[in-house]
Design a protein around this motif. Structure first.
Motif, short mmCIF file in Angstrom:
data_model
loop_
_atom_site.label_atom_id
_atom_site.label_comp_id
_atom_site.label_asym_id
_atom_site.label_seq_id
_atom_site.Cartn_x
_atom_site.Cartn_y
_atom_site.Cartn_z
N UNK A 111 70.56 89.62 93.98
CA UNK A 111 71.16 89.58 92.65
C UNK A 111 71.01 90.93 91.95
N UNK A 112 69.84 91.55 92.11
CA UNK A 112 69.64 92.85 91.47
C UNK A 112 70.60 93.90 91.99
N UNK A 113 70.78 93.93 93.31
CA UNK A 113 71.72 94.88 93.91
C UNK A 113 73.15 94.58 93.45
N UNK A 173 86.72 95.30 90.27
CA UNK A 173 85.37 95.07 90.79
C UNK A 173 85.11 93.58 90.99
N UNK A 174 85.47 92.76 90.01
CA UNK A 174 85.24 91.32 90.11
C UNK A 174 86.04 90.70 91.25
N UNK A 217 78.06 95.71 90.27
CA UNK A 217 79.00 95.28 89.24
C UNK A 217 79.02 96.26 88.07
N UNK A 218 77.85 96.75 87.67
CA UNK A 218 77.78 97.68 86.55
C UNK A 218 78.49 98.99 86.88
N UNK A 219 78.23 99.53 88.08
CA UNK A 219 78.87 100.79 88.47
C UNK A 219 80.38 100.60 88.61
N UNK A 220 80.79 99.51 89.22
CA UNK A 220 82.22 99.27 89.40
C UNK A 220 82.94 99.01 88.10
N UNK A 279 82.15 99.62 94.99
CA UNK A 279 81.04 98.97 94.30
C UNK A 279 81.25 97.46 94.24
N UNK A 280 82.49 97.02 94.14
CA UNK A 280 82.76 95.59 94.18
C UNK A 280 82.40 94.99 95.53
N UNK A 281 82.67 95.73 96.60
CA UNK A 281 82.33 95.25 97.95
C UNK A 281 80.82 95.18 98.14
N UNK A 282 80.11 96.20 97.65
CA UNK A 282 78.65 96.19 97.74
C UNK A 282 78.08 95.01 96.96
N UNK A 283 78.61 94.79 95.76
CA UNK A 283 78.16 93.66 94.95
C UNK A 283 78.44 92.34 95.65
N UNK A 284 79.57 92.26 96.36
CA UNK A 284 79.93 91.02 97.05
C UNK A 284 78.97 90.69 98.17
N UNK A 285 78.62 91.69 98.98
CA UNK A 285 77.66 91.46 100.08
C UNK A 285 76.32 91.00 99.52
#
Length: 318
Positions: A173-175, A191-192, A180-183, A65-71
């Protein structure tokens, strides 16, 4: 509660200032320099968390989830800064705040109900977006020939592109918020850190590609007898530009830290509403420092967007 409200407002203020600086700076400094430099600073600040909370690479969900948030964050920030650089900041920033629709949509898809406040916020935000962005899409090109008509057409295209970029930023930003919330439900620090690593990696690759393109273009110009720019940078970066880039990175980290601290204390409805006010900071700074002027219908639209986003955030958290 006063302390939580202060932290949420601090988050909104820091994010608004960083967005304004990023957009204004990107008007004269290459975007990739602003993105990479600020992310290096933000990554260093986030790495300081490792002194008190270790990274858990064995937590696969947090890493994913951190990787998804990063992309998503890398795309969102790049689109927002570019949109702010070429468009009207007082319009672009509120449109990007529609990012709240992504986590709300995910919540609805997983069984959340639409309450009266959430439904009203959605309607208000949509109406406000139409009012704020309509004049940007519908700018009239003066009936003139020559350079003036060309410039007017280019201005209209840039205005349209800025709104499209704002919508891309909102989706990014929404994604990122969802990731971030899931991670964070698994491990916040992991996650961060993963988010920061992925964003930094993407910007390093983009920076390398940017240098390669500029060098190849210079070599081509030399081969055909045209003058080649001797420097990689099209404009000179001043000392205060580097300070501004570092400030962007620190402000983003401060905004995330303040929001996370406030949200962890349980008053999410109040925190979400106050933290969603950052577009007002961008609009105020662009009006005061850049002399931007909005049409009355756009001003009304911006106000409605901010109010709608606040209502959506409050309704989703209720």
């Amino acid at each position: 509660m006063p302390g939580l409200a202060f932290l949420a407002l601090l988050s909104s203020l820091a994010l608004g200032i960083s967005d304004y600086l990023g957009g204004a700076l990107s008007r004269r400094v290459p975007l990739i320099i602003v993105l990479l430099g600020s992310q290096v600073v933000a990554s260093i600040a986030i790495a300081a968390r490792l002194l008190v909370d270790p990274f858990r690479g064995d937590l696969a969900d947090a890493v994913m989830w951190g990787s998804i948030a990063g992309v998503a964050q890398a795309i969102g920030v790049a689109a927002l800064f570019r949109g702010l650089a070429i468009g009207t900041m007082g319009v672009v920033a509120p449109v990007s705040a529609l990012s709240v629709l992504v986590p709300v949509s995910v919540g609805l898809a997983t069984g959340d109900a639409i309450g009266p406040l959430l439904g009203a916020g959605l309607a208000i935000a949509v109406i406000g977006s139409v009012l704020a962005t309509g004049p940007e899409f519908g700018r009239r090109v003066p009936a003139a020939s020559g350079d003036f008509g060309f410039v007017a057409g280019a201005m209209r295209r840039r205005a349209t592109q800025s709104i499209v970029l704002a919508l891309i930023a909102a989706a990014g930003f929404g994604t990122s918020q969802v990731g971030l919330a899931r991670g964070a439900n698994v491990d916040l620090t992991t996650t961060l850190v993963m988010t920061a690593i992925v964003v930094l990696g993407i910007y390093i690759v983009a920076f390398s590609a940017w240098i390669h393109i500029r060098l190849r273009t210079a070599a081509h110009n030399l081969r055909i007898g045209r003058p080649a720019m001797p420097a990689l940078l099209p404009t000179r970066i001043r000392g205060r530009d580097y300070v501004a880039i570092a400030a962007i990175g620190m402000l983003v980290y401060a905004a995330n830290a303040a929001y996370g601290t406030a949200a962890q204390s349980g008053a999410l409805s109040v925190v979400a509403v106050l933290a969603a006010l950052y577009p007002a900071v961008v609009a105020l700074l662009s009006w005061r420092l850049l002399g931007e002027r909005l049409r009355p219908v756009q001003t009304a639209g911006v106000v409605l967007v901010v109010a709608g986003v606040a209502a959506i955030a409050a309704g989703a958290a209720a």
